[in-house]
Design an enzyme around this catalytic site. Sequence first.
Site, PDB file in Angstrom:
ATOM      1  N   ASP A  93       0.936  -1.184  -0.122  1.00 21.60           N
ATOM      2  CA  ASP A  93       0.264  -0.150   0.045  1.00 21.60           C
ATOM      3  C   ASP A  93       1.004   1.180   0.043  1.00 21.60           C
ATOM      4  O   ASP A  93       1.822   1.268   0.576  1.00 21.60           O
ATOM      5  CB  ASP A  93      -0.976  -0.077   1.235  1.00 21.60           C
ATOM      6  N   SER A 111     -17.123  -2.194  -8.477  1.00 19.60           N
ATOM      7  CA  SER A 111     -18.387  -1.799  -7.840  1.00 19.60           C
ATOM      8  C   SER A 111     -19.723  -1.565  -8.446  1.00 19.60           C
ATOM      9  O   SER A 111     -19.605  -1.786  -9.935  1.00 19.60           O
ATOM     10  CB  SER A 111     -18.130  -0.068  -7.868  1.00 19.60           C
ATOM     11  N   TYR A 171     -14.076   8.007 -11.833  1.00 24.97           N
ATOM     12  CA  TYR A 171     -13.834   6.949 -10.853  1.00 24.97           C
ATOM     13  C   TYR A 171     -14.669   5.768 -11.326  1.00 24.97           C
ATOM     14  O   TYR A 171     -14.067   4.605 -11.445  1.00 24.97           O
ATOM     15  CB  TYR A 171     -14.267   7.344  -9.407  1.00 24.97           C
ATOM     16  N   LYS A 186     -13.246   1.573 -13.035  1.00 21.62           N
ATOM     17  CA  LYS A 186     -13.648   0.285 -12.634  1.00 21.62           C
ATOM     18  C   LYS A 186     -14.210  -0.349 -14.121  1.00 21.62           C
ATOM     19  O   LYS A 186     -13.741  -1.438 -14.195  1.00 21.62           O
ATOM     20  CB  LYS A 186     -14.835   0.460 -11.844  1.00 21.62           C
ATOM     21  N   ASN A 218     -18.036  11.968   1.977  1.00 26.30           N
ATOM     22  CA  ASN A 218     -18.869  11.954   0.870  1.00 26.30           C
ATOM     23  C   ASN A 218     -20.106  10.984   1.147  1.00 26.30           C
ATOM     24  O   ASN A 218     -21.196  11.009   0.441  1.00 26.30           O
ATOM     25  CB  ASN A 218     -18.185  11.608  -0.595  1.00 26.30           C
ATOM     26  N   PRO A 256     -26.005  15.744  -7.802  1.00 26.25           N
ATOM     27  CA  PRO A 256     -25.945  15.408  -9.259  1.00 26.25           C
ATOM     28  C   PRO A 256     -25.211  13.996  -9.238  1.00 26.25           C
ATOM     29  O   PRO A 256     -24.226  13.764  -8.615  1.00 26.25           O
ATOM     30  CB  PRO A 256     -24.830  16.435  -9.746  1.00 26.25           C
ATOM     31  N   GLY A 257     -25.640  13.229 -10.210  1.00 25.86           N
ATOM     32  CA  GLY A 257     -25.253  11.922 -10.621  1.00 25.86           C
ATOM     33  C   GLY A 257     -25.795  10.856  -9.811  1.00 25.86           C
ATOM     34  O   GLY A 257     -25.732   9.619 -10.049  1.00 25.86           O
TER      35      GLY A 257
HETATM   36  P1  NAD Z   1      -9.394   2.820   0.600  1.00 25.97           P
HETATM   37  O1  NAD Z   1      -9.268   4.117  -0.162  1.00 25.97           O
HETATM   38  O2  NAD Z   1      -9.745   2.741   2.233  1.00 25.97           O
HETATM   39  O3  NAD Z   1      -8.371   1.655   0.143  1.00 25.97           O
HETATM   40  C1  NAD Z   1      -7.779   1.680  -0.991  1.00 25.97           C
HETATM   41  C2  NAD Z   1      -6.314   1.572  -0.598  1.00 25.97           C
HETATM   42  O4  NAD Z   1      -5.347   1.748  -1.714  1.00 25.97           O
HETATM   43  C3  NAD Z   1      -5.757   2.653   0.163  1.00 25.97           C
HETATM   44  O5  NAD Z   1      -5.224   2.116   1.763  1.00 25.97           O
HETATM   45  C4  NAD Z   1      -4.652   3.358  -0.590  1.00 25.97           C
HETATM   46  O6  NAD Z   1      -3.621   4.090   0.312  1.00 25.97           O
HETATM   47  C5  NAD Z   1      -4.601   2.537  -1.546  1.00 25.97           C
HETATM   48  N1  NAD Z   1      -3.768   3.001  -2.889  1.00 25.97           N
HETATM   49  C6  NAD Z   1      -4.302   3.726  -3.788  1.00 25.97           C
HETATM   50  N2  NAD Z   1      -3.674   3.833  -4.912  1.00 25.97           N
HETATM   51  C7  NAD Z   1      -2.270   3.091  -4.453  1.00 25.97           C
HETATM   52  C8  NAD Z   1      -1.613   2.658  -5.303  1.00 25.97           C
HETATM   53  N3  NAD Z   1      -1.073   3.369  -6.674  1.00 25.97           N
HETATM   54  N4  NAD Z   1      -0.592   2.012  -4.941  1.00 25.97           N
HETATM   55  C9  NAD Z   1      -0.498   1.467  -3.606  1.00 25.97           C
HETATM   56  N5  NAD Z   1      -1.560   1.746  -2.933  1.00 25.97           N
HETATM   57  C10 NAD Z   1      -2.652   2.620  -3.471  1.00 25.97           C
HETATM   58  O7  NAD Z   1     -10.723   2.154  -0.060  1.00 25.97           O
HETATM   59  P2  NAD Z   1     -11.856   1.007   0.362  1.00 25.97           P
HETATM   60  O8  NAD Z   1     -13.079   1.583   0.526  1.00 25.97           O
HETATM   61  O9  NAD Z   1     -10.905   0.040   1.333  1.00 25.97           O
HETATM   62  O10 NAD Z   1     -12.012   0.360  -1.178  1.00 25.97           O
HETATM   63  C11 NAD Z   1     -11.021  -0.712  -1.639  1.00 25.97           C
HETATM   64  C12 NAD Z   1     -11.570  -0.978  -3.159  1.00 25.97           C
HETATM   65  O11 NAD Z   1     -12.660  -1.276  -3.500  1.00 25.97           O
HETATM   66  C13 NAD Z   1     -11.059   0.262  -4.044  1.00 25.97           C
HETATM   67  O12 NAD Z   1     -10.489  -0.299  -5.321  1.00 25.97           O
HETATM   68  C14 NAD Z   1     -12.516   0.813  -4.315  1.00 25.97           C
HETATM   69  O13 NAD Z   1     -12.493   1.757  -5.423  1.00 25.97           O
HETATM   70  C15 NAD Z   1     -13.129  -0.281  -4.416  1.00 25.97           C
HETATM   71  N6  NAD Z   1     -14.706  -0.042  -3.943  1.00 25.97           N
HETATM   72  C16 NAD Z   1     -15.034   0.570  -2.689  1.00 25.97           C
HETATM   73  C17 NAD Z   1     -16.337   0.715  -2.567  1.00 25.97           C
HETATM   74  C18 NAD Z   1     -16.506   1.587  -0.963  1.00 25.97           C
HETATM   75  O14 NAD Z   1     -17.904   1.781  -0.751  1.00 25.97           O
HETATM   76  N7  NAD Z   1     -15.639   1.638  -0.233  1.00 25.97           N
HETATM   77  C19 NAD Z   1     -17.437   0.639  -3.274  1.00 25.97           C
HETATM   78  C20 NAD Z   1     -17.191  -0.017  -4.393  1.00 25.97           C
HETATM   79  C21 NAD Z   1     -15.643  -0.532  -4.762  1.00 25.97           C
HETATM   80  C1  UD1 Z   2     -21.205   6.114  -3.974  1.00 30.53           C
HETATM   81  C2  UD1 Z   2     -20.490   6.561  -5.232  1.00 30.53           C
HETATM   82  C3  UD1 Z   2     -20.340   5.224  -6.077  1.00 30.53           C
HETATM   83  C4  UD1 Z   2     -19.451   4.237  -5.085  1.00 30.53           C
HETATM   84  C5  UD1 Z   2     -19.904   4.050  -3.536  1.00 30.53           C
HETATM   85  C6  UD1 Z   2     -19.107   3.647  -2.937  1.00 30.53           C
HETATM   86  C7  UD1 Z   2     -21.636   8.705  -6.093  1.00 30.53           C
HETATM   87  C8  UD1 Z   2     -22.665   9.168  -6.975  1.00 30.53           C
HETATM   88  N1  UD1 Z   2     -21.699   7.283  -6.049  1.00 30.53           N
HETATM   89  O1  UD1 Z   2     -22.400   5.639  -4.161  1.00 30.53           O
HETATM   90  O2  UD1 Z   2     -19.883   5.269  -7.286  1.00 30.53           O
HETATM   91  O3  UD1 Z   2     -19.030   3.198  -5.801  1.00 30.53           O
HETATM   92  O4  UD1 Z   2     -20.279   5.718  -3.099  1.00 30.53           O
HETATM   93  O5  UD1 Z   2     -17.962   4.612  -2.453  1.00 30.53           O
HETATM   94  O6  UD1 Z   2     -21.023   9.293  -5.371  1.00 30.53           O
HETATM   95  N2  UD1 Z   2     -26.433  10.538   0.848  1.00 30.53           N
HETATM   96  C9  UD1 Z   2     -27.069  11.613   1.458  1.00 30.53           C
HETATM   97  N3  UD1 Z   2     -26.481  12.613   2.273  1.00 30.53           N
HETATM   98  C10 UD1 Z   2     -25.096  12.327   2.421  1.00 30.53           C
HETATM   99  C11 UD1 Z   2     -24.382  11.321   1.654  1.00 30.53           C
HETATM  100  C12 UD1 Z   2     -25.237  10.536   0.998  1.00 30.53           C
HETATM  101  O7  UD1 Z   2     -28.351  11.809   1.609  1.00 30.53           O
HETATM  102  O8  UD1 Z   2     -24.335  13.280   2.980  1.00 30.53           O
HETATM  103  C13 UD1 Z   2     -27.470   9.489   0.165  1.00 30.53           C
HETATM  104  C14 UD1 Z   2     -27.170   9.647  -1.342  1.00 30.53           C
HETATM  105  O9  UD1 Z   2     -27.999  10.664  -1.938  1.00 30.53           O
HETATM  106  C15 UD1 Z   2     -27.612   8.126  -1.700  1.00 30.53           C
HETATM  107  C16 UD1 Z   2     -27.160   7.313  -0.258  1.00 30.53           C
HETATM  108  O10 UD1 Z   2     -26.983   8.544   0.597  1.00 30.53           O
HETATM  109  O11 UD1 Z   2     -28.734   8.020  -1.830  1.00 30.53           O
HETATM  110  C17 UD1 Z   2     -25.919   6.619  -0.479  1.00 30.53           C
HETATM  111  O12 UD1 Z   2     -25.081   7.611  -0.832  1.00 30.53           O
HETATM  112  P1  UD1 Z   2     -23.434   7.168  -0.877  1.00 30.53           P
HETATM  113  O13 UD1 Z   2     -23.132   6.647   0.376  1.00 30.53           O
HETATM  114  O14 UD1 Z   2     -22.593   8.352  -1.314  1.00 30.53           O
HETATM  115  O15 UD1 Z   2     -23.174   5.912  -1.962  1.00 30.53           O
HETATM  116  P2  UD1 Z   2     -23.482   5.836  -3.359  1.00 30.53           P
HETATM  117  O16 UD1 Z   2     -24.248   7.193  -4.023  1.00 30.53           O
HETATM  118  O17 UD1 Z   2     -24.664   4.819  -3.355  1.00 30.53           O
END
Ligand code: NAD
Ligand code: UD1
Length: 336
Positions: A31, A124, A149, A153, A198, A293-294
């Site tokens: 990492d 995702s 982002y 994926k 977020n 948005p989105g």
């Molecule tokens: P996170 O940011 O906590 O973990 C990702 C890790 O990757 C971090 O520790 C970061 O330091 C490391 N990293 C990033 N770029 C790197 C690089 N070039 N070299 C080495 N390390 C690097 O995120 P997470 O929530 O644990 O997510 C893990 C994976 O799952 C990610 O690919 C994320 O996109 C995917 N994912 C997460 C969610 C979510 O809601 N958390 C949802 C769908 C997919």
């Molecule tokens: C978001 C990302 C998605 C990503 C996922 C996991 C967007 C548009 N999508 O999904 O690509 O894979 O996170 O990291 O950002 N909400 C509120 N108030 C807040 C935050 C969220 O009302 O302060 C609502 C959102 O509108 C949504 C739900 O909660 O309806 C979940 O939001 P969030 O946790 O950001 O996840 P996603 O939007 O599903």
Amino acid sequence: MHILLTGGAGYIGSHTIIELDKAGHSVYVVDNLSNSNPEALRRVAKIIGKEVPFVEADVRDRKAMDALFEANRFDAVIHFAGLKSVGESVAMPLEYYENNMNATFVLLDVMRRHNCKNIIFSSSATVYGEPAVIPITEECPKGHCTNPYGQTKSMLEEVLMDLQRADKAWNVVLLRYFNPIGAHPVGTIGENPNGIPNNLMPYITQTAVGMRKELGVFGDDYDTPDGTGVRDYIHVCDLASGHVAALQAIQKNCGLAIYNLGTGHGYSVLDVVKAFIKVNGVDVPYVIKPRRPGDIATCYCNPAKAKAELGWEAKYGIEEMCRDSWNWQKRNPKGY
Ligand code: NAD
Ligand code: UD1
């Protein structure tokens, strides 16, 4: 199996180490700590009762990755490393494409040169865009991703599928995560966002602990039962155990396999807020704000394929997710 976890110090990776260890696998973490804290690995070590082998390196650093594969014989890689903030990716598209794509290109090249051709990729639900069917099955066509982002994926899924098509020695498992929340029940590890969160759950917990004045609920005029967005929240420990199940598929030479990892239940924003208040007995003030948005109205999956083929299903419900998210936040109000 001996497993390399890229991005293993992050939120999902740190929880996955514990499940892998429980299942008898050994792990190694690489990492660059760009979005994580090494304290997470020290705390994981306390939970599992042994050190977590770790190298601080960037997956894009070919020399470092080569050295790692020279020194270790990995049976499979779980590729978590990547940047993941949707809003940031819109503002910094080049950084997102560069990091997420190049890290994966370097990783795959180094893996094949060391004849390690087993990979689990963190994808995702975002790849479905505005989903064509609800609940979402793996056959649902991919949709238009509204942000860089999500594009990385979706594009990396294509890269991995092409690679597996060209060389059948590869086993590629694409795991499409829905909305991971919660934390390990011991309360020492959890999600540790930088700055203003977020995502919904960290915003709720930071509001409950007093760091934020109130939660903004983004829109109450969606076509959903209460007008707020509906998502498939999954406990991070369940998500972590999904990786252990995916490794079993790899051991059976699955070729290409794609799985949704979710619970199959949709909860609205207000459902989550109400469950959190009820389970934890703390207040979460909120105000209705305009739509973000989105965002889409509804996103939840049909997890039947993972159950049928991997024997995996989520065990935890929304109450446990809310309990464990709060347990982590209240014990660690400032994160690590
Ligand atoms: P996170 O940011 O906590 O973990 C990702 C890790 O990757 C971090 O520790 C970061 O330091 C490391 N990293 C990033 N770029 C790197 C690089 N070039 N070299 C080495 N390390 C690097 O995120 P997470 O929530 O644990 O997510 C893990 C994976 O799952 C990610 O690919 C994320 O996109 C995917 N994912 C997460 C969610 C979510 O809601 N958390 C949802 C769908 C997919
Ligand atoms: C978001 C990302 C998605 C990503 C996922 C996991 C967007 C548009 N999508 O999904 O690509 O894979 O996170 O990291 O950002 N909400 C509120 N108030 C807040 C935050 C969220 O009302 O302060 C609502 C959102 O509108 C949504 C739900 O909660 O309806 C979940 O939001 P969030 O946790 O950001 O996840 P996603 O939007 O599903």
